[in-house]
Design a protein around this motif. Structure first.
Motif, mmCIF file in Angstrom:
data_model
loop_
_atom_site.group_PDB
_atom_site.id
_atom_site.type_symbol
_atom_site.label_atom_id
_atom_site.label_comp_id
_atom_site.label_asym_id
_atom_site.label_seq_id
_atom_site.Cartn_x
_atom_site.Cartn_y
_atom_site.Cartn_z
ATOM 1 N N UNK A 248 0.837 -1.187 0.000
ATOM 2 C CA UNK A 248 0.000 0.000 0.000
ATOM 3 C C UNK A 248 0.874 1.239 0.000
ATOM 4 N N UNK A 249 0.370 2.343 0.530
ATOM 5 C CA UNK A 249 1.174 3.561 0.620
ATOM 6 C C UNK A 249 1.842 3.638 1.983
ATOM 7 N N UNK A 250 3.159 3.828 1.970
ATOM 8 C CA UNK A 250 3.921 3.999 3.205
ATOM 9 C C UNK A 250 4.661 5.332 3.142
ATOM 10 N N UNK A 251 5.009 5.854 4.317
ATOM 11 C CA UNK A 251 5.675 7.160 4.381
ATOM 12 C C UNK A 251 6.830 7.109 5.370
ATOM 13 N N UNK A 252 7.902 7.798 5.019
ATOM 14 C CA UNK A 252 9.041 7.956 5.921
ATOM 15 C C UNK A 252 9.243 9.438 6.184
ATOM 16 N N UNK A 253 9.514 9.789 7.423
ATOM 17 C CA UNK A 253 9.802 11.185 7.777
ATOM 18 C C UNK A 253 11.235 11.331 8.273
ATOM 19 N N UNK A 254 12.020 10.253 8.160
ATOM 20 C CA UNK A 254 13.412 10.290 8.616
ATOM 21 C C UNK A 254 14.380 9.839 7.520
ATOM 22 N N UNK A 255 14.067 10.231 6.282
ATOM 23 C CA UNK A 255 14.982 9.946 5.186
ATOM 24 C C UNK A 255 14.989 8.518 4.708
ATOM 25 N N UNK A 256 13.957 7.747 5.044
ATOM 26 C CA UNK A 256 13.858 6.373 4.582
ATOM 27 C C UNK A 256 14.331 5.329 5.564
ATOM 28 N N UNK A 257 14.737 5.755 6.751
ATOM 29 C CA UNK A 257 15.206 4.784 7.751
ATOM 30 C C UNK A 257 14.062 3.938 8.274
ATOM 31 N N UNK A 258 12.934 4.576 8.584
ATOM 32 C CA UNK A 258 11.751 3.852 9.049
ATOM 33 C C UNK A 258 10.539 4.308 8.235
ATOM 34 N N UNK A 259 9.520 3.444 8.178
ATOM 35 C CA UNK A 259 8.326 3.723 7.380
ATOM 36 C C UNK A 259 7.064 3.461 8.205
ATOM 37 N N UNK A 260 6.058 4.282 7.978
ATOM 38 C CA UNK A 260 4.755 4.083 8.597
ATOM 39 C C UNK A 260 3.731 3.753 7.517
ATOM 40 N N UNK A 261 2.744 2.934 7.873
ATOM 41 C CA UNK A 261 1.703 2.538 6.942
ATOM 42 C C UNK A 261 0.601 3.604 6.944
ATOM 43 N N UNK A 262 0.285 4.129 5.758
ATOM 44 C CA UNK A 262 -0.729 5.171 5.661
ATOM 45 C C UNK A 262 -2.074 4.648 5.171
ATOM 46 N N UNK A 263 -2.074 3.850 4.087
ATOM 47 C CA UNK A 263 -3.353 3.408 3.532
ATOM 48 C C UNK A 263 -3.171 2.279 2.530
ATOM 49 N N UNK A 264 -4.264 1.580 2.271
ATOM 50 C CA UNK A 264 -4.382 0.539 1.253
ATOM 51 C C UNK A 264 -3.370 -0.586 1.420
ATOM 52 N N UNK A 265 -3.013 -0.887 2.679
ATOM 53 C CA UNK A 265 -2.136 -2.014 2.954
ATOM 54 C C UNK A 265 -2.840 -3.317 2.546
ATOM 55 N N UNK A 266 -2.108 -4.193 1.855
ATOM 56 C CA UNK A 266 -2.677 -5.430 1.363
ATOM 57 C C UNK A 266 -3.559 -5.256 0.145
#
Length: 295
Positions: free
Chosen positions: A120-138
């Protein structure tokens, strides 16, 4: 499963370019032994590149950091050898937001990842080190993804727009984009297709075909109005009005996999392109190219 395109009648040169573009586009098949974008067995990575296939590029002109989004994850290619950032995930879609270090991505989880498939859509706010799930996972594997002033535009079999990366609306579009190009500075979005260049002035909600544009495979905004485009044969074109009109600049000799651009001095944007032979850069709006890192 390959994506199929309807190509309208065009001059012979444009048809040849469109046919070349058509051969490069397909959907991905997780776990397949062949390259999901070309249908061929993946080759070794080009010198200076960490992966045999690069799907996205991002350059920060303030820090000169060069990031490559690949099948094997995100890499900092500012120095050689490139350094891995974060987990190993197949980043099929990748785009930078307006704020430094903020990125959006999509694709498939890699070995050991606890993300759903597709991501789905994921977002990183630390330059790509970690990612959070935003929407449409799976649900969604966004192969094409672009950030605009008003939100996001993405394609997972349906062209969609989102103001926040969480809620989505279908766009009015009758085409399949190879690449979506946008900029957080404006709501202009370009979609490359074998049938010609599509342009939106409202953040991807509605579109029009730019019949006078070359058949572009890759496109990238350098600013709110400056855009660079590359044809399947490597011919580079420059636009100063958001993709409405184009001027031929130069040529990239090797097959391009991904590109990005940033504003430069005296109206000459810089361009980076990941090719089958390595990373190249132009500092004169695409007139000439040299290996990245060369003096």
């Amino acid at each position: 499963m390959p994506l199929h395109f309807l190509i309208r009648p065009r001059p012979v040169a444009a048809l040849a370019a469109a046919s070349a573009l058509l051969l490069t586009l397909s959907a991905c098949t997780p776990g397949a032994s062949t390259d999901p974008d070309t249908g061929s067995v993946p080759s070794a990575a080009a010198p200076g590149l960490p992966s045999s296939h690069v799907h996205g590029l991002s350059v920060n002109r303030e820090t000169d950091q060069v990031l490559l989004a690949t099948h094997e994850g995100l890499f900092d290619a500012t120095r050689s050898p490139a350094t891995k950032i974060g987990d190993t995930n197949d980043l099929m879609g990748f785009t930078a937001a307006a704020d430094h270090g903020v990125f959006y991505a999509s694709g498939h989880p890699g070995p050991g990842s606890d993300l759903p498939n597709p991501m789905g859509l994921i977002r990183s706010v630390d330059g790509g080190t970690t990612w959070e799930q935003l929407s449409r996972q799976g649900e969604s594997d966004f192969h094409a993804l672009a950030a605009t002033k008003s939100g996001l535009v993405a394609y997972d079999g349906t062209l969609q727009t989102s103001p926040d990366g969480k809620t989505w609306s279908a766009a009015t579009a009758g085409f399949v984009p190879a690449v979506l190009a946008g900029t957080p500075e404006a709501d202009t979005v370009l979609a490359t297709t074998p049938d010609g260049l599509q342009r939106s002035a409202d953040g991807g909600k509605t579109w029009e075909l730019i019949s006078t544009a070359p058949v572009i495979q890759f496109a990238a905004f350098a600013s709110g109005a400056e855009v660079l485009g590359v044809e399947p044969d490597g011919s580079v074109h420059y636009s100063s009005d958001g993709g409405s009109t184009w001027t031929r600049a130069g040529r990239i000799e090797d097959q391009v996999q991904a590109m990005t651009a940033v504003a430069g001095a005296e109206g000459k944007p810089w361009i980076w392109a990941a090719t089958t032979e390595g990373l190249v850069v132009s500092t004169d709006a695409g007139a000439t190219f040299r290996p990245a890192g060369a003096a």
